[in-house]
Design an enzyme around this catalytic site. Structure first.
Site, PDB file in Angstrom:
ATOM      1  N   GLU A   1     -13.860 -26.753  36.909  1.00  0.00           N
ATOM      2  CA  GLU A   1     -13.933 -27.733  35.816  1.00  0.00           C
ATOM      3  C   GLU A   1     -13.552 -29.151  36.259  1.00  0.00           C
ATOM      4  OE1 GLU A   1     -12.577 -26.248  32.055  1.00  0.00           O
ATOM      5  OE2 GLU A   1     -13.166 -24.217  32.541  1.00  0.00           O
TER       6      GLU A   1
ATOM      7  N   GLU B   1     -11.243 -14.376  23.737  1.00  0.00           N
ATOM      8  CA  GLU B   1     -10.470 -15.099  24.756  1.00  0.00           C
ATOM      9  C   GLU B   1      -9.498 -14.101  25.378  1.00  0.00           C
ATOM     10  OE1 GLU B   1     -10.264 -18.520  26.083  1.00  0.00           O
ATOM     11  OE2 GLU B   1      -9.128 -17.164  27.376  1.00  0.00           O
TER      12      GLU B   1
ATOM     13  N   HIS C   1     -16.836 -18.005  29.456  1.00  0.00           N
ATOM     14  CA  HIS C   1     -16.177 -19.264  29.838  1.00  0.00           C
ATOM     15  C   HIS C   1     -15.143 -18.993  30.925  1.00  0.00           C
ATOM     16  CE1 HIS C   1     -17.366 -22.552  26.896  1.00  0.00           C
ATOM     17  NE2 HIS C   1     -18.269 -21.598  26.820  1.00  0.00           N
ATOM     18  N   GLU C   2     -15.035 -19.960  31.832  1.00  0.00           N
ATOM     19  CA  GLU C   2     -14.127 -19.868  32.995  1.00  0.00           C
ATOM     20  C   GLU C   2     -14.387 -18.678  33.903  1.00  0.00           C
ATOM     21  OE1 GLU C   2     -12.372 -19.836  29.796  1.00  0.00           O
ATOM     22  OE2 GLU C   2     -12.628 -21.989  29.659  1.00  0.00           O
TER      23      GLU C   2
ATOM     24  N   GLU D   1     -16.602 -30.511  26.409  1.00  0.00           N
ATOM     25  CA  GLU D   1     -15.314 -30.441  25.720  1.00  0.00           C
ATOM     26  C   GLU D   1     -14.246 -31.316  26.368  1.00  0.00           C
ATOM     27  OE1 GLU D   1     -14.790 -26.204  26.179  1.00  0.00           O
ATOM     28  OE2 GLU D   1     -13.391 -26.462  27.830  1.00  0.00           O
TER      29      GLU D   1
HETATM   30  C1  NOJ Z   1     -11.791 -22.880  26.968  1.00  0.00           C
HETATM   31  C2  NOJ Z   1     -13.212 -22.825  26.545  1.00  0.00           C
HETATM   32  O1  NOJ Z   1     -14.028 -23.527  27.445  1.00  0.00           O
HETATM   33  C3  NOJ Z   1     -13.303 -23.399  25.159  1.00  0.00           C
HETATM   34  O2  NOJ Z   1     -14.650 -23.499  24.768  1.00  0.00           O
HETATM   35  C4  NOJ Z   1     -12.502 -22.535  24.229  1.00  0.00           C
HETATM   36  O3  NOJ Z   1     -12.518 -23.109  22.967  1.00  0.00           O
HETATM   37  C5  NOJ Z   1     -11.058 -22.421  24.706  1.00  0.00           C
HETATM   38  N1  NOJ Z   1     -11.013 -22.065  26.073  1.00  0.00           N
HETATM   39  C6  NOJ Z   1     -10.291 -21.397  23.899  1.00  0.00           C
HETATM   40  O4  NOJ Z   1     -10.778 -20.120  24.183  1.00  0.00           O
HETATM   41 CA    CA Z   2     -13.423 -24.307  29.776  1.00  0.00          CA
END
Ligand code: NOJ
Ligand code: CA
Length: 701
Positions: free
Chosen positions: A172, A413, A481-482, A506
């Site tokens: 990132e 998440e 994500h990640e 973001e």
């Molecule tokens: C990082 C993610 O890229 C983002 O989109 C998400 O809202 C947050 N983590 C929380 O999960």
């Molecule tokens: Ca992220």
């Protein structure tokens, strides 16, 4: 083509041959040529030429294995196989509806002095070379540990390079553009305090896909394809000699990969062209991935989505229901903080908005308990992925979304605790099926559990694959994500719609944002491996005051529109708040119209770090969409619409920066013009600094 070394005449090859004692193999495909040899020590080498000129000089190959540190020399050739392949396949979704897979393949069968066997398979395409190592089934090598891979990419000069640090846990970063000799990630890593977990052990390492340009205008892209059961390959940079060497992401024991023969590595990919546009159009990485095992894929549907998300990113609401994990009243119930975004009424508002604007999905984050201390404590059991907060009525939301024809998108998440997710995945996926969620956005913020593992190591690479397999089993689409950056696996797993694995939009909400050239580099780097969930479409671009002085997005409003075309993904978020779209229905029309699945794509012009203009044809329809973006510099260009069907008329709507627009001072100013066009039309495009133009071109019936 297959030649013996004696018949080769060009100068560069004579130099090459000077220290090559063994037969030389050459495989050519139009402008691309691959050479393979063993040197006098029995060490394998390869080189890549473009138009007869070296682009990758004679480079070493091989490994250090746990019980055989010299598994890079003392090989002899046992034989070779070659074959040609020319086939065409249809992706489930993508930038084009048909993909040609046309290559010459050479497999060299080597035997090590220890008796162990190693095959190296090369595939030579018109736009580059892929190769991988294969460890055949053999009695002398069964379970083994890769300590290091010695694949090198020896460059011919001090190329211009677009890079991010070789970080084991994050992609990132903003890109840095320097010469190879100037690469040093230490100051970049130190400054990147907006990235939660940074693990960089080598200041001279970079991530792939790595994009380079030579001083004589050759574009070279290095990455990998089909990364499975192996760690990601990052590159160590020898700045004096311009040599890039494979730097595999380690585990806690500094081992790289645990394999069991028969086994193979991912493909190492080198894409080469004298046209930047060809790099973007290359399908080599996809072609090096296997076709899907499962044919029943009617449940996989590209879609646009909105989300209870940007309001949390911008601080209007929160993911967490209470302020603290111990905010409990006398009855043992959690005390609400009054700002929880994922409440039933608010979710219904987004469902209404999606239904009204024909947007397929609604993502809701912060719906499940655990967000009060969700990351930063390296805690193993944070979420259970099935228990909603008291103000989120799963059943009511399911019934409401269904009645409006909107798909809900699940959010899981994991805060980096992959062990917790693995244990609960079946339950989580069953929950999605039960409550009508055909897609899930996963997340891996924080340090990985199993502790000692990295986001990009072999264990996590296999974890991400297990999630994709679970999705195939339960018919759930995945947006991770990640994770590790992608390597074309969407061919094998067409439910792998997108991932993040880069610096998304973001970052404008909670940090200093992305450089204005960021989106002109992403397609040449991160997106070479697959679609990104970038979350474009922010209309309110002023007043993000995280850092002083108060600053704007590093983008104009119409650049946000153009990103729907220039950053391909089969799932595209309309990321801003509904009220910000409702305030500008004329500009929002583009987001409503733009498709997420394409029949054809034409990269009209491109230069990494400077500009990209792409035209795409809606799949199954004669409508076209153009996106043009620039970096911090204003840009004036003209495009020809000769890709339109001859003799047909189209209505073009041009969403352009206003004449006084500027990402720094006036990012939200735009103009909209409607004209009739045909395939003889030319359009002048004027892009503001940090700006863009988006055009819809719809067939007039
Ligand atoms: C990082 C993610 O890229 C983002 O989109 C998400 O809202 C947050 N983590 C929380 O999960
Ligand atoms: Ca992220």
């Amino acid at each position: 083509m297959f030649k013996k070394f004696g018949s080769v005449i060009s100068l560069s090859i004579i130099v090459f041959v000077a220290y090559s004692q063994q037969p030389l193999f050459e495989v050519s495909k139009e402008k691309i040529k691959l050479q393979f040899s063993l040197d006098k020590d029995g060490a394998p080498f390869y080189a890549v030429l473009f138009n007869g000129k070296e682009v990758i000089k004679n480079s070493s190959m091989g490994f250090s294995l746990e019980n055989d540190s010299l598994f890079y020399k003392n090989f002899k050739m046992l034989g070779n196989d070659k074959r040609s392949v020319d086939e065409t396949w249809k992706p489930v979704w993508g930038e084009v509806s048909r993909i040609r897979n046309n290559y010459e393949e050479l497999t060299v069968h080597l035997q090590h002095v220890s008796g162990k066997l190693l095959d190296i398979v090369f595939r030579v395409f018109t736009d580059g070379v892929g190769f991988r190592y294969q460890f055949p089934k053999q009695s002398g090598l069964r379970y083994f540990i890769v300590k290091n891979e010695f694949t090198q990419f020896r460059l011919t000069g001090d190329h211009k390079t677009f890079w991010i640090p070789g970080d084991f846990d994050s992609n990132e970063y903003n890109y840095t553009t320097t010469k190879v000799s100037e690469i040093n990630n230490a100051p970049v890593v130190t400054a990147a305090t907006d990235i939660a977990v940074r693990t960089v052990t080598d200041s001279f390492s970079v991530q792939t896909p790595l994009m380079m340009k030579t001083s004589d205008g050759i574009y070279i892209n290095i990455h990998e394809a089909a990364l499975l059961n192996y760690p990601a390959m990052q590159l160590h940079v020898d700045r004096m000699n311009f040599i890039l060497s494979s730097n595999l992401v380690p585990d806690a024991f500094n081992n790289k990969a645990y394999l069991h023969a028969p086994a193979h590595t991912p493909w190492r990919t080198i894409i080469v062209s004298d046209k930047a546009a060809d790099i973007l159009a290359s399908k080599m990485i996809l072609n090096l991935n296997d076709p899907p095992a499962i044919q029943n894929i009617s449940w996989i549907k590209p879609m646009k989505f909105v989300g209870v998300w940007w309001e949390m990113q911008t601080g209007k609401s929160t993911w967490n229901y209470s302020d603290f994990p111990d905010s409990i009243n006398s009855k043992g119930q959690p005390i609400p903080n009054g700002k929880h975004g994922a409440n039933t009424a608010n979710v219904k508002r987004y469902i209404d908005f999606a239904a009204k604007n024909k947007i397929g999905g609604v993502l809701v984050e912060g719906w499940d308990i655990g967000w009060e201390d969700w990351f930063g404590n390296w805690k193993e059991n944070v979420f259970d992925f099935v228990t909603p907060y008291p103000d989120f009525n799963v059943k009511e939301i399911m019934i409401y979304a269904r009645s409006k024809g909107v798909s809900m998108i699940m959010h899981n998440e994991t805060s980096g605790s992959a062990t917790n997710y693995e244990r609960r995945m079946d339950t989580a996926f069953r929950f999605m099926k039960k409550f009508g969620y055909p897609a899930v956005k996963t997340g891996y913020v924080g340090r990985i559990i199993p502790r000692g593992e990295h986001h990009d190591g072999q264990w996590m690479v296999s974890h991400y694959e297990r999630v994709l397999q679970k999705g195939m089993q339960y018919h759930i689409m995945i947006d991770a994500h990640e994770p590790v950056r992608p390597t074309g696996l969407q061919r094998t797993y067409p439910n792998f719609m997108a991932c993040e694995a880069a610096r998304g939009n973001e970052f404008h909400a909670f940090s200093n944002g992305n450089n204005p050239d960021h989106e002109t580099i992403l397609p040449f780097t991160r997106l070479m491996g697959g679609p990104m969930d970038y979350t474009p479409g922010i209309f309110k671009l002023k007043g993000y005051a995280v850092s002083a002085p108060q600053r704007s997005f590093h983008s104009t409003l119409t650049k946000q529109l153009a990103l729907y075309v220039t950053l391909y993904s089969p799932v595209e978020m309309a990321a801003d708040l509904p009220e910000n779209y409702e305030a500008r229905p004329d500009a929002f029309q583009f987001i409503k119209d733009v498709p997420v699945n394409w029949g054809d794509t034409k990269v009209l012009e491109a230069e990494p770090g400077d500009y990209i203009t792409i035209a795409r044809k809606e799949k199954g329809k004669d409508n076209w969409f153009v996106g043009a973006i620039t970096d911090e510099n204003a840009r004036h260009t003209a495009i020809s619409l000769d890709f339109l069907t001859k003799g047909k008329k189209y209505k073009a709507v041009i969403y352009a920066d206003a004449s006084d627009a500027d990402w720094k001072t006036n990012p939200e100013a735009y103009s909209i013009k409607k004209i009739t066009v045909d395939n003889t039309s030319k359009l002048e495009l004027v892009l503001a600094p940090g700006g863009g133009t988006a055009i819809s071109i719809m067939l007039i019936k």
